[in-house]
Design a protein around this motif. Structure first.
Motif, PDB file in Angstrom:
ATOM      1  N   PRO A   1       0.819  -1.217   0.000  1.00 59.53           N
ATOM      2  CA  PRO A   1       0.000   0.000   0.000  1.00 59.53           C
ATOM      3  C   PRO A   1       0.859   1.275   0.000  1.00 59.53           C
ATOM      4  O   PRO A   1       0.443   2.313  -0.497  1.00 59.53           O
ATOM      5  CB  PRO A   1      -0.818  -0.111   1.284  1.00 59.53           C
ATOM      6  CG  PRO A   1       0.016  -0.962   2.189  1.00 59.53           C
ATOM      7  CD  PRO A   1       0.774  -1.905   1.283  1.00 59.53           C
ATOM      8  N   GLU A   2       2.044   1.189   0.562  1.00 60.21           N
ATOM      9  CA  GLU A   2       3.008   2.299   0.639  1.00 60.21           C
ATOM     10  C   GLU A   2       4.350   1.783   0.132  1.00 60.21           C
ATOM     11  O   GLU A   2       4.627   0.584   0.237  1.00 60.21           O
ATOM     12  CB  GLU A   2       3.174   2.786   2.085  1.00 60.21           C
ATOM     13  CG  GLU A   2       1.894   3.205   2.775  1.00 60.21           C
ATOM     14  CD  GLU A   2       1.347   4.518   2.267  1.00 60.21           C
ATOM     15  OE1 GLU A   2       2.146   5.353   1.784  1.00 60.21           O
ATOM     16  OE2 GLU A   2       0.113   4.697   2.317  1.00 60.21           O
ATOM     17  N   ILE A   3       5.182   2.678  -0.368  1.00 55.74           N
ATOM     18  CA  ILE A   3       6.483   2.248  -0.870  1.00 55.74           C
ATOM     19  C   ILE A   3       7.352   1.779   0.307  1.00 55.74           C
ATOM     20  O   ILE A   3       7.505   2.504   1.287  1.00 55.74           O
ATOM     21  CB  ILE A   3       7.185   3.368  -1.691  1.00 55.74           C
ATOM     22  CG1 ILE A   3       8.405   2.828  -2.418  1.00 55.74           C
ATOM     23  CG2 ILE A   3       7.524   4.571  -0.848  1.00 55.74           C
ATOM     24  CD1 ILE A   3       8.099   1.944  -3.583  1.00 55.74           C
ATOM     25  N   PRO A   4       7.867   0.558   0.248  1.00 54.19           N
ATOM     26  CA  PRO A   4       8.718   0.076   1.334  1.00 54.19           C
ATOM     27  C   PRO A   4      10.163   0.527   1.103  1.00 54.19           C
ATOM     28  O   PRO A   4      10.479   1.159   0.085  1.00 54.19           O
ATOM     29  CB  PRO A   4       8.610  -1.446   1.195  1.00 54.19           C
ATOM     30  CG  PRO A   4       8.460  -1.633  -0.279  1.00 54.19           C
ATOM     31  CD  PRO A   4       7.626  -0.470  -0.755  1.00 54.19           C
ATOM     32  N   GLU A   5      11.019   0.177   2.028  1.00 52.48           N
ATOM     33  CA  GLU A   5      12.450   0.414   1.821  1.00 52.48           C
ATOM     34  C   GLU A   5      12.901  -0.441   0.636  1.00 52.48           C
ATOM     35  O   GLU A   5      12.561  -1.616   0.548  1.00 52.48           O
ATOM     36  CB  GLU A   5      13.224   0.026   3.080  1.00 52.48           C
ATOM     37  CG  GLU A   5      14.695   0.327   2.983  1.00 52.48           C
ATOM     38  CD  GLU A   5      15.432   0.021   4.278  1.00 52.48           C
ATOM     39  OE1 GLU A   5      16.607  -0.352   4.185  1.00 52.48           O
ATOM     40  OE2 GLU A   5      14.819   0.141   5.358  1.00 52.48           O
ATOM     41  N   ILE A   6      13.655   0.161  -0.273  1.00 53.54           N
ATOM     42  CA  ILE A   6      14.075  -0.514  -1.494  1.00 53.54           C
ATOM     43  C   ILE A   6      15.492  -1.055  -1.302  1.00 53.54           C
ATOM     44  O   ILE A   6      16.419  -0.289  -1.030  1.00 53.54           O
ATOM     45  CB  ILE A   6      14.038   0.445  -2.712  1.00 53.54           C
ATOM     46  CG1 ILE A   6      12.665   1.096  -2.838  1.00 53.54           C
ATOM     47  CG2 ILE A   6      14.438  -0.280  -3.986  1.00 53.54           C
ATOM     48  CD1 ILE A   6      11.522   0.121  -2.974  1.00 53.54           C
ATOM     49  N   GLY A   7      15.636  -2.374  -1.435  1.00 48.95           N
ATOM     50  CA  GLY A   7      16.936  -3.020  -1.296  1.00 48.95           C
ATOM     51  C   GLY A   7      17.802  -2.824  -2.538  1.00 48.95           C
ATOM     52  O   GLY A   7      17.325  -2.411  -3.604  1.00 48.95           O
ATOM     53  N   LYS A   8      19.055  -3.146  -2.419  1.00 41.92           N
ATOM     54  CA  LYS A   8      20.055  -2.919  -3.464  1.00 41.92           C
ATOM     55  C   LYS A   8      19.696  -3.605  -4.788  1.00 41.92           C
ATOM     56  O   LYS A   8      19.873  -3.039  -5.850  1.00 41.92           O
ATOM     57  CB  LYS A   8      21.415  -3.403  -2.971  1.00 41.92           C
ATOM     58  CG  LYS A   8      22.538  -3.159  -3.938  1.00 41.92           C
ATOM     59  CD  LYS A   8      23.869  -3.598  -3.358  1.00 41.92           C
ATOM     60  CE  LYS A   8      24.975  -3.409  -4.373  1.00 41.92           C
ATOM     61  NZ  LYS A   8      26.244  -3.918  -3.879  1.00 41.92           N
ATOM     62  N   HIS A   9      19.196  -4.813  -4.753  1.00 47.38           N
ATOM     63  CA  HIS A   9      18.906  -5.576  -5.972  1.00 47.38           C
ATOM     64  C   HIS A   9      17.403  -5.656  -6.251  1.00 47.38           C
ATOM     65  O   HIS A   9      16.942  -6.578  -6.908  1.00 47.38           O
ATOM     66  CB  HIS A   9      19.500  -6.982  -5.865  1.00 47.38           C
ATOM     67  CG  HIS A   9      20.975  -6.967  -5.665  1.00 47.38           C
ATOM     68  ND1 HIS A   9      21.847  -6.607  -6.670  1.00 47.38           N
ATOM     69  CD2 HIS A   9      21.735  -7.236  -4.582  1.00 47.38           C
ATOM     70  CE1 HIS A   9      23.084  -6.669  -6.219  1.00 47.38           C
ATOM     71  NE2 HIS A   9      23.042  -7.043  -4.946  1.00 47.38           N
ATOM     72  N   MET A  10      16.675  -4.670  -5.778  1.00 49.13           N
ATOM     73  CA  MET A  10      15.222  -4.685  -5.875  1.00 49.13           C
ATOM     74  C   MET A  10      14.769  -3.641  -6.895  1.00 49.13           C
ATOM     75  O   MET A  10      15.319  -2.548  -6.942  1.00 49.13           O
ATOM     76  CB  MET A  10      14.641  -4.352  -4.489  1.00 49.13           C
ATOM     77  CG  MET A  10      13.163  -4.519  -4.349  1.00 49.13           C
ATOM     78  SD  MET A  10      12.629  -4.099  -2.647  1.00 49.13           S
ATOM     79  CE  MET A  10      13.231  -5.513  -1.734  1.00 49.13           C
ATOM     80  N   GLN A  11      13.780  -4.000  -7.696  1.00 50.13           N
ATOM     81  CA  GLN A  11      13.140  -3.041  -8.598  1.00 50.13           C
ATOM     82  C   GLN A  11      11.802  -2.661  -7.988  1.00 50.13           C
ATOM     83  O   GLN A  11      11.027  -3.540  -7.610  1.00 50.13           O
ATOM     84  CB  GLN A  11      12.937  -3.643  -9.989  1.00 50.13           C
ATOM     85  CG  GLN A  11      12.186  -2.753 -10.962  1.00 50.13           C
ATOM     86  CD  GLN A  11      12.925  -1.465 -11.277  1.00 50.13           C
ATOM     87  OE1 GLN A  11      14.083  -1.484 -11.689  1.00 50.13           O
ATOM     88  NE2 GLN A  11      12.275  -0.327 -11.068  1.00 50.13           N
TER      89      GLN A  11
END
Length: 184
Positions: free
Chosen positions: A162-172
């Motif tokens: 529902p909300e933007i989560p923390e984006i990891g290094k290898h995550m799109q």
């Protein structure tokens, strides 16, 4: 179940409002499609949430393989390829899929593709990926799909949020423009 994704990398100066309009026009056409768990119409803008490119993509959760086959052989996919070209369609055998009753509130998606080491203990990996999917649902994901592809030995972790989560290094990360769901 099968997870499926294709996408298109668009030029850096591409007017992404074209994609927003396309999603708005085409998205509802797949609502209630047979054998569909969900289809997330996705976009990402260059430099937003760490994206290096402008992207137009879709992620599907198919309840049965016939759904994927019927879609890929149908007029919707033919129109898509006529407009954007012939994409690589990635598929994964689903190890775990969890869907919240609130899935319609999804506004963002994340996708990770992970390599699987040769001779990795697949049963243990499946258990760990299933636990990871459950943990993300407990953290607020509205859908959590983990799958495995044995030709390229990759795993996918796809989540709707529902909300933007923390984006990891290898995550799109993507915005969800429309979500097609089965009929209730």
């Amino acid at each position: 179940m099968i997870g499926m994704q294709y996408g298109f990398t668009l030029p850096a100066d591409y007017d992404m409002s074209i994609i927003d309009r396309r999603i708005g026009d085409k998205g509802p056409l797949l609502d209630g499609l047979p054998n569909l768990g969900f289809k997330a119409y996705l976009s990402a803008r260059r430099s937003e949430f760490g994206s290096r490119d402008n992207l137009y993509a879709a992620f599907y959760l198919w309840q049965k393989p016939e759904g994927a086959s019927d879609f890929l052989c149908g007029p919707g996919f033919e129109a898509l390829t006529g407009a954007f070209g012939w994409p690589q369609v990635r598929t994964w055998l689903v190890w775990k899929a969890g869907i919240s009753p609130d899935i319609a509130a999804a506004a963002f998606a994340t996708r990770e593709i992970l390599s699987t080491e040769p001779y990795a203990p697949l049963a243990e990996l499946r258990r760990c990926e299933s636990n990871e999917a459950e943990a993300d649902l407990a953290k607020g994901a509205l859908a959590s799909v983990s799958g495995f592809e044995p030709t390229t030995w990759t795993r996918v972790r796809f989540r709707l949020w529902p909300e933007i989560p923390e984006i990891g290094k290898h995550m799109q990360a993507y915005r969800v423009g429309h979500l097609s769901l089965p009929r209730s």
